[in-house]
Every structure is written in structure tokens, then in C-alpha cells.
Design an enzyme around this catalytic site. Structure first.
Site, short mmCIF file in Angstrom:
data_model
loop_
_atom_site.label_atom_id
_atom_site.label_comp_id
_atom_site.label_asym_id
_atom_site.label_seq_id
_atom_site.Cartn_x
_atom_site.Cartn_y
_atom_site.Cartn_z
N GLU A 95 62.32 -11.62 -21.28
CA GLU A 95 61.50 -12.14 -20.19
C GLU A 95 61.80 -13.62 -20.08
O GLU A 95 61.26 -14.43 -20.84
CB GLU A 95 60.01 -11.90 -20.48
CG GLU A 95 59.62 -10.43 -20.57
CD GLU A 95 59.62 -9.73 -19.23
OE1 GLU A 95 59.83 -10.41 -18.19
OE2 GLU A 95 59.43 -8.50 -19.21
N CYS A 123 55.78 -18.44 -15.78
CA CYS A 123 57.08 -17.91 -15.35
C CYS A 123 57.00 -17.39 -13.93
O CYS A 123 58.01 -17.32 -13.22
CB CYS A 123 57.56 -16.83 -16.31
SG CYS A 123 56.38 -15.49 -16.57
#
Length: 505
Positions: free
Chosen positions: A257, A291
Site C-alpha cells: 500500500e 494516502c
């Protein structure tokens, strides 16, 4: 005078039951981004310590894998109950260590509770399939089994939620775990480790989970140790370029990720009230340190002026400050001097590449001298004439670039023309535009939203992205399969032994 954060951290850790000796006497200094000052000192794990942790969870794996999945789910349920009991204390630790406003910190802990609830349900739904066999009297099926020890490497910006996504699901799948939290947020890690350890120890499985606070050299043990079957790593794309090939070299698995450079398209038909509210939180929330933060706003030329005017006005109303001292604060500090410096460099590059700063970007003045070492900043909006090099890079700070487009093809092309592929959204009342954006020739991201911002994913869906975001998936849907190994089974219930494909032998 600001709060004594050192005393507050000690108090919160004591409420959760962390042994004070774990946060005193060490050489590693834990600072709070709220003031930039020290809160605690603790020892860092050595490479040998990490190897020992891997050895413990590896030895614990056979017994844990043999526990029925619903029983493992019951232990995760108990962990969720402990999180409920300590939600406020843990949320306040998140604010102290990560600098989040308390509302977001509480939401992060709630996310942990939610994934525990979801994982309990998963523990009774680790389904395999039965497929028709071409051979008479035969059954073809698949089964899913525990994978083995899993390493979780988490980042500072979601210091507890991302670990919980991985941990709750991995535990019900029958895996054991070594957690390497960010060195910036070890106190929240010790708190979580304590709560989970209580549940596991009460159930007779104390070595199923281990936490190692360490720096890069020691963490690299997790990448190379063949006993670690899966490395789930959250962080920068640069980190992923190291983790992915290194684990693959030994044929281990990864869930990566990584970076995000997320865009929202604003169509001419968009509800501009929704746009303003959605973009404001997505771009300025968490001080731009998600993010999934909105970093590019791609606005149709018919509404571009009104959208930018609305956002500039909304940015002017943002309350910036120390979220520990005031709960009405909406934007806390950047995590470090380096994050602030990176934002300033990006602003300079944007100006050199033709950008016009519309608002923000300056260091926010906090009461001196308590905040001299902290880095508070005004969220910035920069209008760009083109998607230049700096726009195509992720700057982990509250910096929003605004681009204009004339038709949807151009907007989708801009959305996709970056190396990252995490989150995206479109604001439109036109169902055809929405369907096109969500379709195979629309957004190339792992998260594709309509009439909401790019951030705020729920745990029920698989979370992750494409391209340089790494391709990993965590949390809901069928993301649990990454933590298991699959076996295809053929069972012959007949007295014959026919071969597949009509082969005779």
C-alpha cells in the site's frame, strides 16, 4: 503554556496497562508533532531481537492454525471489546503521536473496532468453491488454509488502523504476526500490543503476535526471513521498490500500500456545495497526510472560477492549531520538519512550472516558544496551467493543485496520467459521466468514487490501488484471501480411476 505531553502520554499508557519500563530509559526519543518536543524514550529492537520475534511467532503458528476459525474470530471479538473500553485513551495517544485532530483520531480507533466486527463475520465465511468435475464420481473443490507468519509494516499517518486491518483479518485466517510500526508512533503500537496481548494470553496463545520497534536495518530481517510468508507494507513508493523485489526474490508474498496522487473531477453539472465540502476534507484533513488525500482537482472550465473561489474562501475559515488544546481545530501539524520542507520545495517548483498560488503554504504562527520545533502550515491551493512534473509527484502535505478541462476525455486522461493509482472521484449529476468514469475506460485507480471525495474509505470494501500504489488490497471484500494459501482438491468417490481430458494410460 502547552500541556505536558510527556506526562499525558505516560498517563494514557498507564490507563491501557503498558508497563512503564517499556517507555523509559531507551535511546530512541519519541517526539510529538504538536510541539516537536520529546514525550518518551525507549529502546529499539536489534536485528537479533527481530529474528527472535519471528522465531516465536513461527513456533506458535501450528497451534494457532489448528484453532477453528470461528474460535479465532471470538478472540478478535474480545479484542474489539478491549478497543471499545479504551477508545478515548488510544485516540488521544494517536493525537499526541501523529498530530491528528481528536475527531479523526477517534475515527481511526473506531475503524479498528469496525474491522474486528467484520473479521468476526469473516471467521465463519472463509469460503472455498465446489466446481463440477468432468470425471464421473469425482468432486472438484478448493480450500483455504492459514498461510503462516505475517509481517506488518505500518506508517505514521494511520498508526493503528492499518495495523488493525491486517491483524484482525490475518488472525481469523490463522496467521501469526510480527508488527513493525513506524518509529514515529511507537507508543500507540505498544498500547495496541498490550490490549491484544491480554486477549491472546488469556486464551493461551501469548506468542501469536509480537511488536518490534526498530529502525530500517533491523526491519530488513522481516524482508529476508523465509519463515515470514507475507509482508504487508504501507508507506512510500520508494519503500515499496525495496520491499517488493526483496521479498519476491525469496518467493515470499507482499501486500503493498504505497503512494497516492489522488484526483477529483468536477463536471459542469456538479453540486458545488458537495464539491466544496468534499474537497475541503479530502485535501486539508489530516493536514494532507493521508494516502487518499486529494492532491489534484480537475475542474471543468465552465465552473472552475466558482469552484476555486469557494475553496479559497473555505480554506480561509479553516481552524489551524494544536488539537490537544482545542477540539474545534480542523488542521493540526505536519509530522516533521522534513514534511514542511518538502511542501515548500513543491510550492517553489510549482511556481517555476507555471503555477499560481491562490491561498496558503505559509508556516502558521503558533504561540512561541512552546511550538518553535513544531511545523504548522496553512493548507495551500495552486492553480496550474498543465499537469507538470511536480503535479505528477506526491507531496505528503496539504497542497492541492487545480487544473482545468474542456471535455470528459481530457479529464479522465489527466486523472490517469500519473504514476500512482489509489483513489479518484467525480462530482457530477450526469449518470452517463459517472458510469463512464467507473467503467473499464474510466479511472484506472483502485478506489473510484462518485459525488464524494477521495478519502474516507470504509472497511467493508477492499482498500488499495494500482500502478505505483502497489496493487495490494486490505480490509474487506475478499482481501482475506491474501492471508491464506489455496488448495485445489479432487475427491474420487467412485470405484473407477478415469483420467482428465480423456487421457488413457
Amino acid at each position: 503554556m502547552t500541556t505536558d505531553h510527556r506526562a499525558e502520554a505516560a498517563r494514557l499508557l498507564a490507563l491501557i496497562g503498558v508497563d512503564p519500563s517499556r517507555t523509559s530509559g531507551g535511546d530512541w526519543t519519541v517526539t510529538t508533532p504538536l510541539t516537536g518536543r520529546a514525550m518518551a524514550g525507549l529502546p529499539l529492537a536489534s536485528p537479533d531481537d527481530v529474528r527472535a520475534a519471528v522465531a516465536r511467532v513461527h513456533a506458535a503458528f501450528p497451534a494457532w492454525a489448528a484453532v477453528p476459525a470461528p474460535v479465532r474470530g471470538e478472540l478478535v471479538r474480545r479484542f474489539g471489546d478491549r478497543l471499545r473500553e479504551h477508545k478515548e485513551a488510544l485516540a488521544r495517544l494517536v493525537t499526541l503521536e501523529a498530530g491528528k485532530i481528536l475527531s479523526e483520531a477517534r475515527g481511526e480507533v473506531q475503524e479498528m473496532i469496525d474491522i474486528c466486527d467484520l473479521a468476526v463475520g469473516m471467521s465463519r465465511q472463509l469460503y472455498g468453491r465446489t466446481m463440477p468435475s468432468e470425471r464421473p464420481g469425482h468432486r472438484l473443490m478448493e480450500t483455504w488454509h492459514p498461510l503462516g507468519p505475517v509481517a506488518i509494516i505500518s506508517s505514521f499517518n494511520f498508526p493503528v488502523a492499518v495495523w488493525a486491518w491486517n491483524t484482525a483479518v490475518a488472525l481469523v485466517c490463522g496467521d501469526t504476526i510480527v508488527w513493525k510500526p513506524s518509529e514515529r508512533t511507537p507508543l500507540t503500537a505498544l498500547a495496541c500490543d498490550r490490549l491484544l496481548a491480554e486477549v491472546l494470553t488469556e486464551a493461551g496463545h501469548p506468542d501469536v503476535h509480537a511488536t518490534v520497534v526498530c529502525e530500517r536495518e533491523a526491519a530488513e530481517v522481516l524482508l529476508d526471513d523465509e519463515r515470514v510468508m507475507l509482508v504487508s507494507a504501507t508507506g512510500s513508493t520508494a519503500m515499496g521498490r525495496i520491499v517488493g523485489p526483496r521479498v519476491q526474490q525469496r518467493f515470499g508474498r507482499t501486500i503493498l500500500e504505497l503512494g497516492g496522487n489522488n484526483a477529483a473531477i468536477v463536471a459542469p453539472s456538479a453540486d458545488l456545495d458537495l464539491v466544496t465540502r468534499g474537497a475541503l476534507f479530502a485535501a486539508a484533513g489530516t493536514a494532507g497526510q493521508r494516502c487518499t488525500t486529494l492532491r489534484r482537482l480537475i475542474v471543468h472550465e465552465q465552473v472552475a472560477d466558482e469552484v476555486t473561489d469557494r475553496l479559497v474562501a473555505a480554506y480561509g475559515r479553516l481552524r489551524i492549531g494544536d488539537p490537544w488544546e482545542r477540539e474545534d481545530v480542523l488542521v493540526g501539524p505536519l509530522v516533521s520538519h522534513a514534511a514542511y520542507d518538502a511542501m515548500q520545495r513543491a510550492l517553489e517548483r510549482a511556481a517555476a512550472e507555471g503555477g499560481t498560488r491562490l491561498v496558503g503554504g505559509e508556516r502558521f504562527a503558533m504561540p512561541a516558544p512552546d511550538y518553535d520545533e513544531a511545523r504548522y502550515v496553512e493548507p495551500a491551493i495552486v492553480a496550474m496551467t498543465d499537469q507538470t512534473d511536480v503535479v505528477r509527484e506526491e507531496t505528503f502535505a496539504p497542497l492541492l493543485y487545480v487544473l482545468r478541462y474542456a471535455d470528459l476525455d481530457e479529464a479522465i486522461a489527466l486523472n490517469n496520467a500519473v504514476p500512482q493509482g489509489l483513489a479518484s472521484s467525480i462530482f457530477t449529476r450526469d449518470v452517463r459521466e459517472a458510469e463512464r468514469f467507473m467503467g473499464p475506460l474510466g479511472s484506472d485507480c483502485g478506489i473510484v468514487n462518485v459525488n464524494i471525495g477521495t478519502s474516507g474509505a470504509e472497511i467493508g470494501g477492499a482498500f488499495g490501488g494500482e500502478k505505483e500504489t502497489g496493487g495490494g488490497r486490505e480490509s474487506g471484500s475478499d482481501a482475506w484471501k491474501a492471508y491464506c494459501r489455496r488448495a485445489t482438491n479432487t475427491i474420487n468417490g467412485s470405484d473407477e480411476l478415469p483420467l482428465a481430458q480423456g487421457v488413457e494410460f
